[in-house]
Design a protein around this motif. Structure first.
Motif, PDB file in Angstrom:
ATOM      1  N   THR A  16       0.388   6.693  -5.794  1.00 34.87           N
ATOM      2  CA  THR A  16       0.494   7.443  -7.040  1.00 34.87           C
ATOM      3  C   THR A  16       0.591   8.913  -6.644  1.00 34.87           C
ATOM      4  O   THR A  16       0.639   9.248  -5.459  1.00 34.87           O
ATOM      5  N   GLU A  17       0.581   9.784  -7.620  1.00 36.49           N
ATOM      6  CA  GLU A  17       0.704  11.214  -7.327  1.00 36.49           C
ATOM      7  C   GLU A  17      -0.445  11.726  -6.465  1.00 36.49           C
ATOM      8  O   GLU A  17      -0.245  12.536  -5.568  1.00 36.49           O
ATOM      9  N   LYS A  18      -1.657  11.226  -6.697  1.00 34.83           N
ATOM     10  CA  LYS A  18      -2.830  11.737  -5.981  1.00 34.83           C
ATOM     11  C   LYS A  18      -3.366  10.823  -4.898  1.00 34.83           C
ATOM     12  O   LYS A  18      -4.082  11.277  -4.015  1.00 34.83           O
ATOM     13  N   TYR A  19      -3.073   9.528  -4.964  1.00 35.83           N
ATOM     14  CA  TYR A  19      -3.714   8.580  -4.055  1.00 35.83           C
ATOM     15  C   TYR A  19      -2.721   7.600  -3.445  1.00 35.83           C
ATOM     16  O   TYR A  19      -1.674   7.323  -4.010  1.00 35.83           O
ATOM     17  N   VAL A  20      -3.134   7.072  -2.299  1.00 34.32           N
ATOM     18  CA  VAL A  20      -2.462   5.929  -1.679  1.00 34.32           C
ATOM     19  C   VAL A  20      -3.555   4.896  -1.456  1.00 34.32           C
ATOM     20  O   VAL A  20      -4.583   5.193  -0.842  1.00 34.32           O
ATOM     21  N   ILE A  21      -3.340   3.708  -1.968  1.00 34.22           N
ATOM     22  CA  ILE A  21      -4.338   2.652  -1.869  1.00 34.22           C
ATOM     23  C   ILE A  21      -3.789   1.552  -0.962  1.00 34.22           C
ATOM     24  O   ILE A  21      -2.679   1.065  -1.164  1.00 34.22           O
ATOM     25  N   ALA A  22      -4.575   1.181   0.043  1.00 36.15           N
ATOM     26  CA  ALA A  22      -4.205   0.092   0.946  1.00 36.15           C
ATOM     27  C   ALA A  22      -4.938  -1.161   0.492  1.00 36.15           C
ATOM     28  O   ALA A  22      -6.159  -1.149   0.335  1.00 36.15           O
ATOM     29  N   VAL A  23      -4.202  -2.219   0.271  1.00 36.17           N
ATOM     30  CA  VAL A  23      -4.803  -3.468  -0.184  1.00 36.17           C
ATOM     31  C   VAL A  23      -4.190  -4.631   0.602  1.00 36.17           C
ATOM     32  O   VAL A  23      -2.989  -4.672   0.831  1.00 36.17           O
ATOM     33  N   GLU A  24      -5.052  -5.531   1.062  1.00 43.27           N
ATOM     34  CA  GLU A  24      -4.568  -6.719   1.763  1.00 43.27           C
ATOM     35  C   GLU A  24      -4.265  -7.795   0.733  1.00 43.27           C
ATOM     36  O   GLU A  24      -5.095  -8.107  -0.118  1.00 43.27           O
ATOM     37  N   VAL A  25      -3.049  -8.321   0.803  1.00 41.12           N
ATOM     38  CA  VAL A  25      -2.619  -9.355  -0.137  1.00 41.12           C
ATOM     39  C   VAL A  25      -2.078 -10.546   0.637  1.00 41.12           C
ATOM     40  O   VAL A  25      -1.754 -10.447   1.819  1.00 41.12           O
ATOM     41  N   SER A  41       2.185 -14.961  -8.775  1.00 40.95           N
ATOM     42  CA  SER A  41       1.994 -14.149  -9.983  1.00 40.95           C
ATOM     43  C   SER A  41       0.635 -13.443 -10.006  1.00 40.95           C
ATOM     44  O   SER A  41       0.531 -12.314 -10.476  1.00 40.95           O
ATOM     45  N   GLU A  42      -0.393 -14.087  -9.462  1.00 41.31           N
ATOM     46  CA  GLU A  42      -1.725 -13.459  -9.434  1.00 41.31           C
ATOM     47  C   GLU A  42      -1.716 -12.198  -8.572  1.00 41.31           C
ATOM     48  O   GLU A  42      -2.381 -11.212  -8.889  1.00 41.31           O
ATOM     49  N   THR A  43      -0.962 -12.220  -7.495  1.00 43.55           N
ATOM     50  CA  THR A  43      -0.878 -11.062  -6.614  1.00 43.55           C
ATOM     51  C   THR A  43      -0.137  -9.923  -7.294  1.00 43.55           C
ATOM     52  O   THR A  43      -0.540  -8.762  -7.201  1.00 43.55           O
ATOM     53  N   VAL A  44       0.937 -10.243  -7.997  1.00 43.09           N
ATOM     54  CA  VAL A  44       1.683  -9.225  -8.733  1.00 43.09           C
ATOM     55  C   VAL A  44       0.773  -8.580  -9.779  1.00 43.09           C
ATOM     56  O   VAL A  44       0.751  -7.358  -9.934  1.00 43.09           O
ATOM     57  N   HIS A  45      -0.003  -9.394 -10.468  1.00 42.40           N
ATOM     58  CA  HIS A  45      -0.937  -8.880 -11.469  1.00 42.40           C
ATOM     59  C   HIS A  45      -1.954  -7.944 -10.817  1.00 42.40           C
ATOM     60  O   HIS A  45      -2.249  -6.866 -11.340  1.00 42.40           O
ATOM     61  N   LEU A  46      -2.498  -8.343  -9.670  1.00 41.60           N
ATOM     62  CA  LEU A  46      -3.474  -7.513  -8.960  1.00 41.60           C
ATOM     63  C   LEU A  46      -2.863  -6.173  -8.552  1.00 41.60           C
ATOM     64  O   LEU A  46      -3.485  -5.117  -8.737  1.00 41.60           O
ATOM     65  N   LEU A  47      -1.657  -6.181  -8.024  1.00 39.54           N
ATOM     66  CA  LEU A  47      -1.012  -4.934  -7.608  1.00 39.54           C
ATOM     67  C   LEU A  47      -0.778  -4.007  -8.797  1.00 39.54           C
ATOM     68  O   LEU A  47      -0.983  -2.793  -8.695  1.00 39.54           O
ATOM     69  N   ARG A  48      -0.387  -4.559  -9.923  1.00 36.88           N
ATOM     70  CA  ARG A  48      -0.221  -3.741 -11.140  1.00 36.88           C
ATOM     71  C   ARG A  48      -1.558  -3.166 -11.603  1.00 36.88           C
ATOM     72  O   ARG A  48      -1.647  -2.005 -12.010  1.00 36.88           O
ATOM     73  N   GLU A  49      -2.595  -3.994 -11.554  1.00 33.04           N
ATOM     74  CA  GLU A  49      -3.927  -3.545 -11.970  1.00 33.04           C
ATOM     75  C   GLU A  49      -4.416  -2.405 -11.074  1.00 33.04           C
ATOM     76  O   GLU A  49      -4.962  -1.415 -11.561  1.00 33.04           O
ATOM     77  N   ILE A  50      -4.202  -2.525  -9.783  1.00 34.20           N
ATOM     78  CA  ILE A  50      -4.617  -1.470  -8.857  1.00 34.20           C
ATOM     79  C   ILE A  50      -3.864  -0.172  -9.167  1.00 34.20           C
ATOM     80  O   ILE A  50      -4.456   0.908  -9.219  1.00 34.20           O
ATOM     81  N   LYS A  51      -2.574  -0.272  -9.398  1.00 37.13           N
ATOM     82  CA  LYS A  51      -1.788   0.928  -9.713  1.00 37.13           C
ATOM     83  C   LYS A  51      -2.283   1.582 -11.000  1.00 37.13           C
ATOM     84  O   LYS A  51      -2.398   2.806 -11.081  1.00 37.13           O
ATOM     85  N   GLU A  52      -2.596   0.798 -12.013  1.00 34.45           N
ATOM     86  CA  GLU A  52      -3.102   1.345 -13.272  1.00 34.45           C
ATOM     87  C   GLU A  52      -4.422   2.078 -13.058  1.00 34.45           C
ATOM     88  O   GLU A  52      -4.632   3.162 -13.593  1.00 34.45           O
ATOM     89  N   HIS A  53      -5.322   1.494 -12.278  1.00 33.59           N
ATOM     90  CA  HIS A  53      -6.598   2.151 -12.000  1.00 33.59           C
ATOM     91  C   HIS A  53      -6.378   3.430 -11.189  1.00 33.59           C
ATOM     92  O   HIS A  53      -7.066   4.428 -11.405  1.00 33.59           O
ATOM     93  N   ALA A  54      -5.436   3.400 -10.271  1.00 29.43           N
ATOM     94  CA  ALA A  54      -5.140   4.592  -9.471  1.00 29.43           C
ATOM     95  C   ALA A  54      -4.579   5.708 -10.348  1.00 29.43           C
ATOM     96  O   ALA A  54      -4.943   6.880 -10.181  1.00 29.43           O
ATOM     97  N   GLU A  55      -3.708   5.364 -11.287  1.00 29.89           N
ATOM     98  CA  GLU A  55      -3.143   6.368 -12.188  1.00 29.89           C
ATOM     99  C   GLU A  55      -4.202   6.962 -13.107  1.00 29.89           C
ATOM    100  O   GLU A  55      -4.097   8.123 -13.507  1.00 29.89           O
ATOM    101  N   ARG A  56      -5.246   6.193 -13.416  1.00 26.77           N
ATOM    102  CA  ARG A  56      -6.368   6.696 -14.232  1.00 26.77           C
ATOM    103  C   ARG A  56      -7.427   7.380 -13.373  1.00 26.77           C
ATOM    104  O   ARG A  56      -8.435   7.836 -13.888  1.00 26.77           O
TER     105      ARG A  56
END
Length: 75
Positions: A16-25, A41-56
């Protein structure tokens, strides 16, 4: 629904603009098409959720099981 095939773990980076998050999938190399690993599909959902939390900027949630880095722009 789980896709049949070999499972491999990889680290993915979400930026994201402020962060880079490393996640093992987990990716799946499907039996029917072994040309490229894919996400379930569960992994795609998790990656979207992480991005949303990072943007917030929800660092308390992000740092529970992930590595979070500050994104530094070029000068």
């Amino acid at each position: 629904m789980r896709i049949p095939g070999e499972r491999v773990k990889r680290t993915r980076l979400i930026q994201t603009e402020k962060y880079v998050i490393a996640v093992e999938v987990e990716l799946v190399i499907p039996v029917d098409d072994q040309s490229e690993p894919c996400y379930e599909s569960e992994t795609v959902h998790l990656l979207r959720e992480i991005k949303e939390h990072a943007e917030r900027e929800d660092l308390s949630w992000l740092t529970k099981k992930r590595k979070v880095y500050a994104a530094v722009g070029a000068a």
